[in-house]
Design an enzyme around this catalytic site. Structure first.
Site, PDB file in Angstrom:
ATOM      1  CG  ASN A   1      -1.963   1.073   1.181  1.00 42.57           C
ATOM      2  OD1 ASN A   1      -1.828   2.035   0.442  1.00 42.57           O
ATOM      3  ND2 ASN A   1      -2.995   0.948   1.997  1.00 42.57           N
ATOM      4  CG  ASP A   2       1.690   2.997   3.654  1.00 39.45           C
ATOM      5  OD1 ASP A   2       0.634   3.569   3.316  1.00 39.45           O
ATOM      6  OD2 ASP A   2       1.855   2.462   4.752  1.00 39.45           O
ATOM      7  CB  VAL A   3       5.969   0.532  -1.060  1.00 37.62           C
ATOM      8  CG1 VAL A   3       6.567   0.368   0.317  1.00 37.62           C
ATOM      9  CG2 VAL A   3       5.189  -0.693  -1.467  1.00 37.62           C
TER      10      VAL A   3
ATOM     11  CB  ALA B   1       2.045   5.096   6.675  1.00 42.24           C
TER      12      ALA B   1
END
Lengths: 477, 103
Positions: A403-405, A444
């Site tokens: 997700n965050d990456v 995050a």
């Protein structure tokens, strides 16, 4: 006498194996051999100490036998549990395991410092130590204890045994500052002012340091645990080095310092990969500001879902596919099925590659280990920069549990807390399929624009389950 | 200041060793591909298990009637051995998988 010389030689050899081992560990081809080299060196150091250390001959007769028995029992117990734990642990739980072993090393150093302090105040047959040595003993106690409880908490967090919010107190950082100041004050007091009561104050220091280790890690989010483990790892290295000075033991000194220094560098490398400073991680302010900024981005945008059969067709009739694995793939234990899909597509003439973000999984390099476990060939894995070039030319990108990456906000939303973090630019591909459990935000805690992107199609469900169904769909085409 | 300089003078070799070891540690690690970060951390983790040597010395030094020290030494040796054996074994397991698919 000659036994001592032999011991010196063994320690020298062991110190060299640590350096050479670490060096070899930093190249893929020699890494395994490097680890073995260091292990052999460690074996020599430990055996040498058991057989030749001057203190081994302190006692005679029954006492000696009793202590040797105790010693070998301890070695056998520790060795057996360590071996079993290391071979039983699942590859996905690797970071926890490293944290656990690290904490035990810290605990070992802390106990050693307590014993040394006790010897000091017992007086009998032991030279009073210098001020410098006293500071080192207390330093070892402090860092060892912090490493012990800190690592245990990091372990618990990674195992999902505790919730982040459950253990954070109001004014947490203020309390931590007070504790730290108290610890430093106590170290000063015991060294220079406590006199005969030093032992009691030493135990109080031990207790506060244990609490501080817990409090230190408590407010830091689960996603940052790898950085925390790396920090605590170098702490333990430093305590080993300090203990080495206390015992005038060079192999402990060299081994400890090497780990302290390399651990610090590794921590910095990890933070760089996430585009954050160590202070930022340790003070732990992540997420708070982001949630507010994310609120307006989400709202009423719509997402597009894709059916399994459509996804299968899309994959099977494309020329090149890039898989972006994330922690979701790891927790679902889906790497083997992922590999199955990969083989299936390859046999149908589709080129399959993997894009690995430096912090994919829960530790840098963790995802590589997991994919290696599933026998994915090394040359198919691409790191960030190469991957972004490949992604731009690919037909389909499958994001599995990441997700965050892959969050575009890191590139174009300066208000986002992850702004500036290098990400995989999956939205450059012709099509993006995102496999996800639900619309929940990532570790995050921030919203991801990617899911609403025009080229993105969502495929909801457990990663393993969905991949399995996808494999079946492709087979039946 | 006086104290500092005399300390420096008495421990000069030690301080040299310290400084060079730090530089060596940094130098050895600074060029590592991200792939190896986890095994490397794990390997370094095993190496600081060398503190086990200190724990063994504690146990040797403890007097036979000093139960507290014996217990401390015993537990410390168990912890230290766990760190060493578990650390190296887990690292080996990780790296074994790298080997296999490289053939």
């Amino acid at each position: 006498m000659s036994a001592t010389y032999l011991l010196d030689l063994l320690y020298l050899i062991a110190s060299l194996t640590f350096v050479v081992g670490l060096k070899m560990l930093s190249h893929p081809d020699t890494a395994r051999r490097g680890n073995q080299v260091a292990a052999v060196g460690m074996g020599l150091a430990v055996m040498g100490t058991l057989l030749f250390h001057p203190s081994a001959d302190r006692d005679l007769g029954d006492v000696r036998t009793f202590k040797l028995l105790l010693l070998y029992a301890a070695l056998a117990i520790g060795g057996m549990i360590g071996w079993l734990a290391a071979y039983r642990v699942k590859m996905t739980s690797m970071p926890q395991m490293v944290s656990l072993f690290n904490g035990l090393g810290g605990g070992c150093a802390a106990l050693l410092a307590v014993a040394e302090l006790k010897l000091q105040y017992d007086g009998a047959g032991h030279d009073p130590i210098s001020t410098g040595a006293m500071v080192l003993v207390l330093f070892t106690m402090f860092f060892g204890s912090v490493s012990f409880t800190g690592s245990m908490l990091a372990y618990a967090k990674l195992e999902d045994l505790v919730k982040d919010s459950a253990i954070t107190l109001p004014r947490h950082s203020a309390i931590n500052m007070v504790l730290l100041a108290g610890i430093l004050g106590l170290i000063g007091y015991i060294t220079w002012g406590a006199g005969e009561n030093g032992m009691m104050w030493g135990l109080i220091l031990f207790g506060i340091a244990l609490v501080y280790g817990f409090m230190f890690v408590a407010p830091i989010g689960g996603a940052d645990m790898p950085v925390v483990i790396s920090v605590l790892n170098s702490f333990t290295g430093l305590t080993a080095a300090a203990a080495g000075i206390i015992y005038d033991n060079l192999v402990m000194l060299v081994g400890g310092i090497l780990v302290g220094a390399s651990g610090s560098i590794l921590t910095i490398l990890m933070c760089k990969a996430m585009n954050r400073s160590i202070m930022n991680v340790l003070v732990g302010s992540f997420g708070g500001g982001g949630a507010a900024a994310a609120g307006k981005a989400a709202g009423d945008q719509t997402i597009k879902e894709v059916s399994l059969s459509d996804a299968a067709v899309l994959l099977n009739y494309s020329g090149s596919v890039v898989i972006v694995p994330g922690y979701g793939l790891a927790v679902a234990q889906a790497q083997k099925i992922c590999k199955e899909l990969d083989e299936l597509l390859e046999s149908n003439g589709v080129e399959v590659k993997y894009a690995i973000h430096p912090v994919a999984g829960r530790m840098p390099g963790h995802m590589n280990v997991l994919l290696a476990e599933a026998d994915v060939p090394y040359p198919k894995l691409y790191d960030l920069e190469e991957a972004n070039e490949i992604i731009a030319k690919s037909d389909v990108v499958i994001v599995v549990g990441a997700n965050d990456v892959v969050n575009p906000a890191a590139k174009d939303d300066p208000s986002s807390p992850i702004y500036g973090m290098p990400v995989l630019e999956v939205w450059e591909a012709k099509n993006v399929i995102v496999m996800k459990r639900s619309m929940k935000s990532g570790y995050a805690g921030i919203e991801n624009e990617l899911f609403f992107h025009a080229r993105t199609k969502m495929l909801f469900g457990d990663a393993k389950d969905t991949l399995q169904k996808l494999v079946n769909e492709v087979k039946s085409l | 200041m006086e104290v500092f300089f005399s300390f420096l003078h008495e421990n000069l070799l030690l301080i040299y060793l310290l400084a060079f070891s730090i530089l060596l540690g940094i130098e050895v690690i600074s060029k590592v591909p991200a792939v190896l970060h986890t095994p490397l951390m794990s390997g370094a983790n095993a190496i600081h298990g060398v503190v086990l040597v200190g724990a063994i010395i504690v146990l040797f030094n403890a007097r036979a009637d000093d139960y507290l020290s014996l217990v401390l030494g015993f537990v410390a040796v168990v912890f230290g051995t766990l760190n060493v054996v578990g650390g190296f074994a887990v690292t080996d397991r990780m790296l074994e998988m790298f080997k296999k698919k490289k053939k």
